[in-house]
Scaffold this motif. Structure first.
Motif, short mmCIF file in Angstrom:
data_model
loop_
_atom_site.label_atom_id
_atom_site.label_comp_id
_atom_site.label_asym_id
_atom_site.label_seq_id
_atom_site.Cartn_x
_atom_site.Cartn_y
_atom_site.Cartn_z
N ALA A 92 0.82 -1.21 0.00
CA ALA A 92 0.00 0.00 0.00
C ALA A 92 0.85 1.26 0.00
CB ALA A 92 -0.92 0.00 1.21
N GLU A 93 0.42 2.21 -0.78
CA GLU A 93 1.04 3.52 -0.85
C GLU A 93 -0.03 4.57 -0.54
OE1 GLU A 93 2.72 3.94 -4.74
OE2 GLU A 93 4.04 2.22 -4.48
N ASP A 94 0.39 5.80 -0.37
CA ASP A 94 -0.57 6.86 -0.12
C ASP A 94 -1.14 7.34 -1.45
OD1 ASP A 94 -2.11 8.62 1.31
OD2 ASP A 94 -0.57 10.16 1.38
N ALA A 95 -1.77 6.42 -2.15
CA ALA A 95 -2.39 6.69 -3.44
C ALA A 95 -3.52 5.68 -3.63
CB ALA A 95 -1.37 6.55 -4.57
N PRO A 96 -4.51 6.00 -4.43
CA PRO A 96 -5.57 5.03 -4.70
C PRO A 96 -5.00 3.77 -5.36
CG PRO A 96 -6.19 7.22 -5.47
CD PRO A 96 -4.74 7.28 -5.09
N MET A 97 -5.61 2.63 -5.02
CA MET A 97 -5.19 1.35 -5.59
C MET A 97 -6.44 0.56 -5.97
SD MET A 97 -2.18 0.07 -2.94
CE MET A 97 -3.38 -0.66 -1.86
N VAL A 98 -6.28 -0.29 -6.98
CA VAL A 98 -7.35 -1.21 -7.39
C VAL A 98 -6.72 -2.58 -7.57
CG1 VAL A 98 -9.09 -1.78 -9.11
CG2 VAL A 98 -8.65 0.62 -8.53
N LEU A 99 -7.30 -3.58 -6.91
CA LEU A 99 -6.85 -4.96 -7.04
C LEU A 99 -7.79 -5.69 -7.99
CD1 LEU A 99 -5.04 -7.32 -6.14
CD2 LEU A 99 -6.64 -7.66 -4.24
N MET A 100 -7.22 -6.22 -9.06
CA MET A 100 -8.00 -6.95 -10.06
C MET A 100 -7.61 -8.42 -10.05
SD MET A 100 -9.94 -4.71 -11.58
CE MET A 100 -10.37 -5.42 -13.16
N GLY A 101 -8.63 -9.25 -10.12
CA GLY A 101 -8.43 -10.68 -10.25
C GLY A 101 -8.91 -11.15 -11.61
N ARG A 102 -8.92 -12.40 -11.79
CA ARG A 102 -9.33 -12.97 -13.07
C ARG A 102 -10.79 -12.67 -13.42
NH1 ARG A 102 -8.11 -19.17 -14.83
NH2 ARG A 102 -8.39 -18.75 -17.03
N ARG A 103 -11.64 -12.57 -12.38
CA ARG A 103 -13.06 -12.33 -12.59
C ARG A 103 -13.44 -10.86 -12.48
NH1 ARG A 103 -12.71 -16.80 -9.19
NH2 ARG A 103 -13.08 -15.40 -7.45
N GLY A 104 -12.45 -9.98 -12.36
CA GLY A 104 -12.74 -8.55 -12.27
C GLY A 104 -12.21 -7.93 -10.99
N PRO A 105 -12.77 -6.77 -10.61
CA PRO A 105 -12.27 -6.06 -9.42
C PRO A 105 -12.48 -6.88 -8.14
CG PRO A 105 -13.75 -4.66 -10.70
CD PRO A 105 -13.82 -6.04 -11.29
N VAL A 106 -11.48 -6.86 -7.28
CA VAL A 106 -11.55 -7.54 -5.99
C VAL A 106 -11.74 -6.53 -4.87
CG1 VAL A 106 -10.29 -8.99 -4.35
CG2 VAL A 106 -10.12 -9.44 -6.82
N LYS A 107 -10.95 -5.44 -4.91
CA LYS A 107 -11.04 -4.42 -3.86
C LYS A 107 -10.39 -3.15 -4.37
CE LYS A 107 -10.15 -3.35 0.94
NZ LYS A 107 -9.76 -3.81 2.25
N GLY A 108 -10.90 -2.01 -3.88
CA GLY A 108 -10.30 -0.72 -4.18
C GLY A 108 -10.00 0.03 -2.91
N TRP A 109 -8.95 0.80 -2.93
CA TRP A 109 -8.56 1.64 -1.81
C TRP A 109 -8.45 3.08 -2.32
CZ3 TRP A 109 -6.49 -3.07 -2.90
CH2 TRP A 109 -6.42 -4.02 -1.87
N SER A 110 -9.07 4.01 -1.62
CA SER A 110 -8.94 5.40 -2.04
C SER A 110 -7.62 5.98 -1.56
CB SER A 110 -10.12 6.24 -1.54
OG SER A 110 -10.22 6.16 -0.14
N ARG A 111 -7.13 5.47 -0.45
CA ARG A 111 -5.81 5.80 0.09
C ARG A 111 -5.29 4.54 0.77
NH1 ARG A 111 -4.39 9.75 -2.62
NH2 ARG A 111 -5.19 11.78 -2.19
N SER A 112 -4.01 4.49 1.05
CA SER A 112 -3.43 3.27 1.63
C SER A 112 -4.03 2.92 2.98
CB SER A 112 -1.91 3.42 1.76
OG SER A 112 -1.60 4.47 2.64
N SER A 113 -4.52 3.91 3.74
CA SER A 113 -4.97 3.66 5.10
C SER A 113 -6.46 3.38 5.19
CB SER A 113 -4.63 4.85 5.99
OG SER A 113 -5.25 6.01 5.48
N GLU A 114 -7.21 3.49 4.09
CA GLU A 114 -8.64 3.26 4.17
C GLU A 114 -9.13 2.40 3.02
OE1 GLU A 114 -10.74 7.08 2.61
OE2 GLU A 114 -9.25 7.71 4.06
N GLY A 115 -10.03 1.48 3.29
CA GLY A 115 -10.57 0.63 2.25
C GLY A 115 -11.92 1.12 1.80
N ASP A 116 -12.28 0.85 0.56
CA ASP A 116 -13.59 1.22 0.02
C ASP A 116 -14.53 0.04 0.06
OD1 ASP A 116 -12.28 3.40 -2.59
OD2 ASP A 116 -12.57 3.71 -0.46
#
Length: 64
Positions: free
Chosen positions: A40-64
């Motif tokens: 995690a970094e202090d930037a938005p992140m998106v985790l993608m798996g084979r079936r599509g999005p798994v999880k998104g983070w707007s910042r490293s310290s908080e989950g969406d």
């Protein structure tokens, strides 16, 4: 055990474009989330798996 492919996208908060990615293999979505949180970094992140999005983070310290 079978490993699954995941890609973690880091989004540049100023441009909204993908800044960089990490690709990795793990057992399942839960393991992929734990793995992604290590990077995690202090930037938005998106985790993608084979079936599509798994999880998104707007910042490293908080989950969406």
């Amino acid at each position: 055990q079978k490993l699954n492919f995941y890609r973690l996208y880091f989004i540049n908060p100023k441009t909204g474009l993908i800044g960089h990615t990490y690709e990795f293999l793990v057992e399942d979505d839960a393991a992929a989330i734990r793995f992604a949180e290590v990077w995690a970094e202090d930037a938005p992140m998106v985790l993608m798996g084979r079936r599509g999005p798994v999880k998104g983070w707007s910042r490293s310290s908080e989950g969406d």
